[in-house]
Design an enzyme around this catalytic site. Sequence first.
Site, PDB file in Angstrom:
ATOM      1  N   LYS A   6     -24.227 -58.623 -26.541  1.00 25.31           N
ATOM      2  CA  LYS A   6     -23.025 -58.313 -27.138  1.00 25.31           C
ATOM      3  C   LYS A   6     -21.873 -59.455 -26.622  1.00 25.31           C
ATOM      4  CE  LYS A   6     -23.259 -54.657 -24.451  1.00 25.31           C
ATOM      5  NZ  LYS A   6     -22.886 -53.430 -25.113  1.00 25.31           N
ATOM      6  N   ARG A   7     -20.881 -59.314 -27.287  1.00 22.48           N
ATOM      7  CA  ARG A   7     -19.746 -60.176 -26.861  1.00 22.48           C
ATOM      8  C   ARG A   7     -19.539 -60.365 -25.143  1.00 22.48           C
ATOM      9  NH1 ARG A   7     -17.034 -63.200 -30.855  1.00 22.48           N
ATOM     10  NH2 ARG A   7     -15.482 -63.888 -29.089  1.00 22.48           N
ATOM     11  N   HIS A  39      -9.836 -49.852 -33.150  1.00 18.18           N
ATOM     12  CA  HIS A  39     -11.100 -50.235 -32.679  1.00 18.18           C
ATOM     13  C   HIS A  39     -11.152 -50.559 -31.322  1.00 18.18           C
ATOM     14  CE1 HIS A  39     -13.341 -50.292 -36.623  1.00 18.18           C
ATOM     15  NE2 HIS A  39     -12.352 -50.547 -37.074  1.00 18.18           N
ATOM     16  N   LYS A  90     -28.357 -49.068 -31.870  1.00 23.90           N
ATOM     17  CA  LYS A  90     -29.534 -49.971 -32.535  1.00 23.90           C
ATOM     18  C   LYS A  90     -30.668 -50.027 -31.633  1.00 23.90           C
ATOM     19  CE  LYS A  90     -25.702 -52.699 -34.890  1.00 23.90           C
ATOM     20  NZ  LYS A  90     -24.908 -53.656 -34.506  1.00 23.90           N
ATOM     21  N   THR A 138     -21.812 -50.074 -30.843  1.00 22.29           N
ATOM     22  CA  THR A 138     -22.795 -49.792 -31.968  1.00 22.29           C
ATOM     23  C   THR A 138     -24.310 -50.491 -31.582  1.00 22.29           C
ATOM     24  OG1 THR A 138     -21.752 -51.689 -33.247  1.00 22.29           O
ATOM     25  CG2 THR A 138     -21.271 -49.521 -33.987  1.00 22.29           C
ATOM     26  N   LYS A 173     -16.820 -55.444 -20.335  1.00 22.30           N
ATOM     27  CA  LYS A 173     -18.421 -55.111 -20.837  1.00 22.30           C
ATOM     28  C   LYS A 173     -19.423 -55.196 -19.648  1.00 22.30           C
ATOM     29  CE  LYS A 173     -17.884 -56.227 -25.702  1.00 22.30           C
ATOM     30  NZ  LYS A 173     -17.991 -55.016 -26.426  1.00 22.30           N
TER      31      LYS A 173
HETATM   32  C1  26W Z   1      -6.929 -60.031 -33.246  1.00 18.02           C
HETATM   33  C2  26W Z   1      -8.109 -60.488 -31.981  1.00 18.02           C
HETATM   34  C3  26W Z   1      -8.970 -59.087 -32.400  1.00 18.02           C
HETATM   35  C4  26W Z   1     -10.051 -59.571 -32.959  1.00 18.02           C
HETATM   36  C5  26W Z   1     -10.935 -58.336 -33.147  1.00 18.02           C
HETATM   37  C6  26W Z   1      -8.516 -58.119 -31.758  1.00 18.02           C
HETATM   38  C7  26W Z   1      -9.578 -57.132 -31.852  1.00 18.02           C
HETATM   39  C8  26W Z   1     -10.653 -57.182 -32.585  1.00 18.02           C
HETATM   40  C9  26W Z   1     -11.594 -56.015 -32.775  1.00 18.02           C
HETATM   41  C10 26W Z   1     -10.950 -54.636 -32.799  1.00 18.02           C
HETATM   42  C11 26W Z   1     -12.671 -56.006 -31.427  1.00 18.02           C
HETATM   43  C12 26W Z   1     -13.693 -55.087 -31.956  1.00 18.02           C
HETATM   44  O1  26W Z   1     -14.615 -55.370 -32.483  1.00 18.02           O
HETATM   45  N1  26W Z   1     -13.856 -53.726 -31.452  1.00 18.02           N
HETATM   46  C13 26W Z   1     -15.247 -53.106 -31.354  1.00 18.02           C
HETATM   47  O2  26W Z   1     -15.137 -52.388 -32.631  1.00 18.02           O
HETATM   48  C14 26W Z   1     -16.503 -51.594 -32.761  1.00 18.02           C
HETATM   49  C15 26W Z   1     -16.452 -51.063 -34.134  1.00 18.02           C
HETATM   50  O3  26W Z   1     -15.568 -49.887 -34.060  1.00 18.02           O
HETATM   51  C16 26W Z   1     -16.707 -50.814 -31.476  1.00 18.02           C
HETATM   52  O4  26W Z   1     -17.878 -50.227 -31.568  1.00 18.02           O
HETATM   53  C17 26W Z   1     -16.722 -51.282 -30.233  1.00 18.02           C
HETATM   54  O5  26W Z   1     -16.699 -50.749 -29.194  1.00 18.02           O
HETATM   55  C18 26W Z   1     -15.353 -52.481 -30.021  1.00 18.02           C
HETATM   56  O6  26W Z   1     -15.098 -53.113 -29.105  1.00 18.02           O
END
Ligand code: 26W
Length: 824
Positions: free
Chosen positions: A552-553, A364, A666, A662, A558
């Site tokens: 968003k975060r 992701h 929306k 995503t 971003k």
């Molecule tokens: C371990 C720390 C950590 C926590 C969460 C590393 C990475 C993440 C996630 C992978 C970050 C995340 O939420 N990525 C998002 O995933 C969405 C669903 O596929 C995408 O639409 C977003 O672009 C992407 O940033």
Amino acid sequence: MAGKDTTKKLTQTQEALKNEIIGKINRHFGKVLEEATPQMVYAACALTVRDKIMEKWAKSHREVKKEGSKKLYYLSFEFLMGRLLCTNVLNLMQTADYEEVLEDLGYSLSDIAELENDAGLGNGGLGRLAACFIDSLTTLDLPAYGCTIRYEYGLFRQKIVDGFQTELPDTWLEHGNAWEVARPEEAVKVSFGGDVNTYWENGKMKVSYSNERTVLAVPYDVPLCGYDSKIINKLRLWGAQSASDFNMHAFNSGDYSRAIEEKELASVISKVLYPEDNHTEGKELRLKQQYFLVSATLQWILKEFESRNGADWSKLPDKIVIHINDTHPTMAIPEMMRILMDEKGLDWDDAWNIVTHVFAYTNHTVMSEALEKWPQDMFRRVVPRLYMILEEMNRRLMERVEAFYPGDKGKHDYMAILSNNQVSMANTCLASVFAVNGVSKLHTDILKQDIFRDYYMMDKDRFHAITNGITFRRWIANCNPALTKLIDDTIGKGWLKDADKLQKLAKFANDATFQKKYDAIKRANKEMVADYILEHNKVKINPDSIFDIQCKRLHEYKRQMMNVLHIIVEYNRILTDAEYAKNYYPKTYIFGAKAAPGYKRAKTIIKLINSVGDMINNDARINDKIKVIFIENYGVSIAEKLVTAADVSEQISTAGKEASGTGNMKFMLNGAVTIGTMDGANVEMYEQVGEDNIYIFGLRADEVDARLRIMGNDEVKNIYATNAYLRGALEQLINGSIVKSNTNIFMDLYNTLLFGDYGYADTYMVLRDFEDYMRTQEQISKDYQDRKTWIAKQIMNTAMAGFFSSDRTIKEYNDKIWRLTPIK
Ligand code: 26W
């Protein structure tokens, strides 16, 4: 209590429902209706819904069992479910009944629903995606289980104090959780650390443990119904409990301190969700959480399989598929090897042959700081047996790599499971899974050509591009009932389950009557958000202004920073250029974002947004032409309001960095026009709506890449020298004009843009993309005023959003990867 409408008569079904709700209030709380608090009415409603789901559940369970169907286990550290009452009521096709009955009782469904705490068991995109997926899986009658941790505290509650983010615990379970069913009888033990002892028995290696620390994993099941569908799936939440409470062995054998340690471990393991998004910190407790979820889930999966199919393990890949949602649950792979070998007696080759046909993995993010790597000594200490298994996996992997890339030391290091004293979770996945996928076309291309290229070249067929999606049940039907009804009335029902049908709306894009209705709905939603802002921010905003929203975060990639800098430029121009001021169309800029608590720069950007808001919102000279609003504690339920009210949706990440996005979908579905870069799923949104209905600007991913390969500081200097607007805004960051008298507070933001962290300026291309962004924003302000054309653009966005239904996404996963059969 609201005024009761005595003219309406309830149907028979509704009368029965009314009695059920009153019955719950009587029996569950020992109160009569008149004494019940709204919270009790909520709980009573939820319990009646749960009863209905449970009845279906028993039946569905029988069917799945009878058919012996293949099942999906979707392992994810995050399930950002939000509230469930309205979703469940909608999916049971009973929205109207609950609305009428509650009204009859003197309440409203939407007010009652607001009393439910959000299940905020996720950080952002990845967690919300898992929640949308489980809704679509169930709606499509595909048997699936979501598996995650029952965090006692979900993502922190954000409180803004003097413009700064502060974090408070998210006590989402304070009133209990009406949706879950505890299953203590299915608890399993999970052990950490200790010593691994190997010995030989009848020519087979055997393993035993000593000094390990054991906790109990107790499942809590949340049954989930799909929209107008037959089956019930479930989300299984694992909570940790002390094993010593159940098993006094350690106490009795005199090992008191170990028993205490186990108690402590049990009390922290499922306590809190880690709030880092796209950034790993290598915390030991997080590693323990990972093993906890994975081990409990695997024990359960294999036990279920064995009880149905006996010990014919070779059948496993026909009966189950396990999906690993990003690398966080990667330990499931060596854990399955462990159980199959150590407990079921398989040898390595047989176990490996099974494991490599069971797991699939989604990536992701390509952000390097998000790629999980654990220190080897920590990993070995926490899960010594898994470490041994990874050593053997790595040895065999390196043989394969050597055969494909002979003598290429660099590749060996890059592709290894164990190298540089670290355990690479991504490489563990890539070495083992039968399918890997990215979450948009562009993102998958980057995986193939860049970060996973070496693995891709070895086996191309297992790589897939599957673009993300969102569930239309939550993201339009529930959150925007007026628009949903208008669409129903215009093109007929059916599009909620067959999203391509939405395209039929396209021919109404320029229809004057339809436009009028569509616009009135947008306008009413904007008023609703204006009321929310008046109540929460104490700022009055103008519903006729352009609502430009970025929610968003908070992350540098971003580029909320670019957005704020641009707002400062507009503000300056209104103050200094009378002609500009006269023509300026009023705008309301709305932000919502949580920053990881340890991400200082992101927190400073939040302070900047709030400070710029204070400066502008209170400046009488600009005549309320601009308002800047920061929505506190952004989450699923607030998003449900905001997406319905946006005119402009900000999707402005540095190209190549946002895997999909995503939120973009929306907003599109609810008729916002996107201003965005060619990044993630924006690229596909552009393909769907066409260039007239989206505003694309900025460097493309390959152009960003080219700049990152060289030191581009001259380019940055040149921009600074030539763009007076931008220069003005940048200087304001450090001259005390935003936060009076404090010239230091935003210094870091200024420095990183102009000089960079390692002498490498503007890594996220904020300055490089600025001019194009500014020009595009100006175009939007102009186009917005041509109302007919603009409303047509909005309608086209709704009409062409069908592709982004998570039903389509799930069908693709099923065709390409899972191969489940719908339950009849
Ligand atoms: C371990 C720390 C950590 C926590 C969460 C590393 C990475 C993440 C996630 C992978 C970050 C995340 O939420 N990525 C998002 O995933 C969405 C669903 O596929 C995408 O639409 C977003 O672009 C992407 O940033």
